[in-house]
Design a protein around this motif. Structure first.
Motif, PDB file in Angstrom:
ATOM      1  N   SER A  34       0.810  -1.222   0.000  1.00  0.00           N
ATOM      2  CA  SER A  34       0.000   0.000   0.000  1.00  0.00           C
ATOM      3  C   SER A  34       0.838   1.265   0.000  1.00  0.00           C
ATOM      4  O   SER A  34       0.375   2.313  -0.448  1.00  0.00           O
ATOM      5  N   GLU A  85      -1.342   2.928  -2.635  1.00  0.00           N
ATOM      6  CA  GLU A  85      -2.159   4.123  -2.447  1.00  0.00           C
ATOM      7  C   GLU A  85      -1.322   5.353  -2.147  1.00  0.00           C
ATOM      8  O   GLU A  85      -1.695   6.461  -2.511  1.00  0.00           O
ATOM      9  N   GLU A  86      -0.192   5.138  -1.476  1.00  0.00           N
ATOM     10  CA  GLU A  86       0.621   6.250  -0.990  1.00  0.00           C
ATOM     11  C   GLU A  86       2.065   6.079  -1.445  1.00  0.00           C
ATOM     12  O   GLU A  86       2.616   4.980  -1.394  1.00  0.00           O
ATOM     13  N   PHE A 112      -1.757   9.267  -6.839  1.00  0.00           N
ATOM     14  CA  PHE A 112      -1.361   8.738  -5.537  1.00  0.00           C
ATOM     15  C   PHE A 112      -1.446   9.809  -4.459  1.00  0.00           C
ATOM     16  O   PHE A 112      -1.286  11.009  -4.728  1.00  0.00           O
ATOM     17  N   GLN A 113      -1.663   9.368  -3.214  1.00  0.00           N
ATOM     18  CA  GLN A 113      -1.381  10.215  -2.072  1.00  0.00           C
ATOM     19  C   GLN A 113       0.134  10.327  -1.958  1.00  0.00           C
ATOM     20  O   GLN A 113       0.850   9.327  -2.151  1.00  0.00           O
TER      21      GLN A 113
END
Length: 315
Positions: A34, A85-86, A112-113
């Motif tokens: 993640s 995600e990050e 993306f974050q």
């Protein structure tokens, strides 16, 4: 093969499979990737007293990673539909890397974050116009985590150098005025205060400086345990999960990896986590696919920082 058939090594943290007592060492499988970290390079504008990665204006053991190299890993994420995600950037001081803004723009444009760890001093402020433009173009995607070792100037400056506290506070004031999402990274044992007192001290500081931070929020204010490689720490065995009431999924290496470029290396490599940049046993391969294998918890930081300390570098 059972633990009883395994010959114990001569000292702790020597054998990736077996502890010094001959018990099976705990290992952590990658569940879902993640968070992907990039170490932008170990060069920094400061020489701190207790930097875990020994960053300084002279240490280039990890050289500047390039935007092209970062792009290759972002492309791999897209090609293999990885659940990242990050994307985090750490150093050294990330804003000293000449490709930092390009790498950040690529990350944000892909949706993306993004998380950047910085001391919020001159290297960041040199890029303030471009950085503000990126934040405005990608609202809600970018978090700047500022290293502020203590809420008091005296202890912070003892670690980072005279005057660094006020310079960092000026950087944080600019970030707040520009509407950035800000987090703070502090040190849990600095000053030998209990956590409640530390959080209260930070809360008063944030209020005095008009900073929109909730010191009670463990993400907005992350208090990291100290990392002393000489300290006596227990090894983590397979049975520890049940004894401690913890799951391997709670450890950083179950969901994150870090990419670095070593000085003199032909290409970047993927490491198990952000904390173990110099230990070759935690180098997992050149690609994210190669780096998806389990990680034996064969280092004191695995025990003290992650399993027993409960710390994590991402959200």
């Amino acid at each position: 093969m059972t633990a009883a058939t395994l010959a114990p090594p001569t000292a702790k943290f020597r054998d990736p499979q077996v502890t010094a007592k001959g018990e099976r060492r705990a290992a952590v499988a990658l569940g879902a990737l993640s968070t992907l970290w990039f170490n932008t390079g170990t060069l920094c504008n400061l020489t701190c007293a207790n930097c875990y990665i020994e960053s300084s204006p002279r240490n280039d053991a990890l050289v500047y990673i390039s935007a092209a190299e970062v792009r290759e890993y972002l492309d791999e994420i897209a090609r293999d539909a990885l659940p990242v995600e990050e994307v985090g950037f750490t150093g050294g001081e990330p804003f000293m890397n000449p490709d930092m803004l390009a790498m950040l723009a690529d990350t944000l444009q892909r949706g993306f974050q993004a998380l950047v760890l910085t001391n919020a001093m001159r290297p960041m402020m040199r890029h303030k116009d471009a950085l503000a433009a990126l934040n405005a173009a990608h609202p809600g995607q970018l978090t700047i985590r500022v290293s502020l070792d203590h809420y008091g100037a005296a202890l912070h400056d003892l670690e980072r150098g005279r005057g660094t506290f006020e310079t960092t506070m000026q950087g944080m004031a600019w970030l707040a005025a520009e509407g950035f999402r800000i987090n703070v990274a502090g040190r849990a044992a600095f000053g030998h205060e209990p956590e409640a007192a530390l959080r209260q001290g930070y809360a008063l500081l944030f209020a005095e400086r008009g900073l929109p931070l909730d010191a009670a929020d463990p993400v907005a204010l992350m208090l990291f345990p100290e990392m002393d490689p000489a300290a006596e720490v227990p090894e983590i065995t397979e049975s520890c999960w049940g004894i401690l009431g913890k799951s391997p999924d709670s450890v950083m290496c179950s969901s994150s990896r870090m990419v670095v470029r070593r000085r003199g290396a032909e290409h970047a490599v993927v490491l198990a986590c952000t904390l173990l940049a110099y230990d070759p046993q935690f180098e997992l391969g050149a690609t994210l696919a190669e780096a998806s294998r389990p990680v034996p918890l064969n280092h004191p930081h695995c025990a003290k920082f992650c399993v027993l300390g409960g710390a994590a570098c991402s959200r």
